[in-house]
Design an enzyme around this catalytic site. Sequence first.
Site, PDB file in Angstrom:
ATOM      1  CB  CYS A   1      58.149  -1.760  90.093  1.00  0.00           C
ATOM      2  SG  CYS A   1      59.127  -3.115  89.840  1.00  0.00           S
TER       3      CYS A   1
ATOM      4  CB  CYS B   1      61.502  -1.101  92.076  1.00  0.00           C
ATOM      5  SG  CYS B   1      61.975  -0.905  90.506  1.00  0.00           S
TER       6      CYS B   1
ATOM      7  CG  ASP C   1      58.338 -17.484  90.376  1.00  0.00           C
ATOM      8  OD1 ASP C   1      57.180 -17.657  90.976  1.00  0.00           O
ATOM      9  OD2 ASP C   1      58.523 -16.780  89.522  1.00  0.00           O
TER      10      ASP C   1
ATOM     11  CG  HIS D   1      61.705  -0.021  86.776  1.00  0.00           C
ATOM     12  ND1 HIS D   1      61.032  -0.865  87.252  1.00  0.00           N
ATOM     13  CD2 HIS D   1      60.981   0.804  85.786  1.00  0.00           C
ATOM     14  CE1 HIS D   1      59.688  -0.758  86.709  1.00  0.00           C
ATOM     15  NE2 HIS D   1      59.770   0.166  85.708  1.00  0.00           N
TER      16      HIS D   1
ATOM     17  N   GLY E   1      53.302 -13.213  78.290  1.00  0.00           N
ATOM     18  CA  GLY E   1      53.247 -13.596  79.521  1.00  0.00           C
ATOM     19  C   GLY E   1      54.054 -12.603  80.626  1.00  0.00           C
TER      20      GLY E   1
ATOM     21  CG  HIS F   1      61.870  -4.769  87.046  1.00  0.00           C
ATOM     22  ND1 HIS F   1      62.156  -3.470  88.061  1.00  0.00           N
ATOM     23  CD2 HIS F   1      63.117  -5.112  86.872  1.00  0.00           C
ATOM     24  CE1 HIS F   1      63.222  -3.495  88.332  1.00  0.00           C
ATOM     25  NE2 HIS F   1      63.877  -4.541  87.594  1.00  0.00           N
TER      26      HIS F   1
ATOM     27  CG  HIS G   1      61.396 -10.991  85.414  1.00  0.00           C
ATOM     28  ND1 HIS G   1      60.604  -9.811  84.940  1.00  0.00           N
ATOM     29  CD2 HIS G   1      60.790 -12.121  85.498  1.00  0.00           C
ATOM     30  CE1 HIS G   1      59.532 -10.538  84.932  1.00  0.00           C
ATOM     31  NE2 HIS G   1      59.750 -11.751  85.117  1.00  0.00           N
TER      32      HIS G   1
ATOM     33  CG  HIS H   1      60.624 -16.723  84.585  1.00  0.00           C
ATOM     34  ND1 HIS H   1      59.725 -16.795  85.920  1.00  0.00           N
ATOM     35  CD2 HIS H   1      60.021 -15.418  84.035  1.00  0.00           C
ATOM     36  CE1 HIS H   1      58.841 -15.837  85.822  1.00  0.00           C
ATOM     37  NE2 HIS H   1      59.019 -14.926  84.650  1.00  0.00           N
TER      38      HIS H   1
END
Length: 112
Positions: free
Chosen positions: A5, A8, A31, A47, A94, A99, A101, A103
């Site tokens: 990952c 990770c 990003d 995770h 999308g 993992h 997260h 945006h």
Amino acid sequence: MADNCIFCNIINREANSEIIAETDNVIVIRDIMPKAPVHLQVISKQHIPSVNDLTEDDSVLIGQMILAAQSAARASGVAESGYKLVWNVGRDGGQVIPHIHIHVLGGKQLEE
């Protein structure tokens, strides 16, 4: 942590990334393929593959992630003008990296 990952690996400092902020449970990075002038990712250090894998026990972590996003938006100068928080869930939603997260997108007028 999952060995393959990328998030990770970033958390473990095995992969490079521009780290904006970090707490015990969350890391915020810039990003690498931004979709807005400000495009950050708030990543759980635990995770968890997807929002679909969250349980009631993860509610504190989710709150910490949202507050980290708020703090990062302030630090990036987009809190007053506005920003968008996006959770992508699953491939069709999308989600590219399995993992969890968030945006954080801002710095221009964003469409829905």
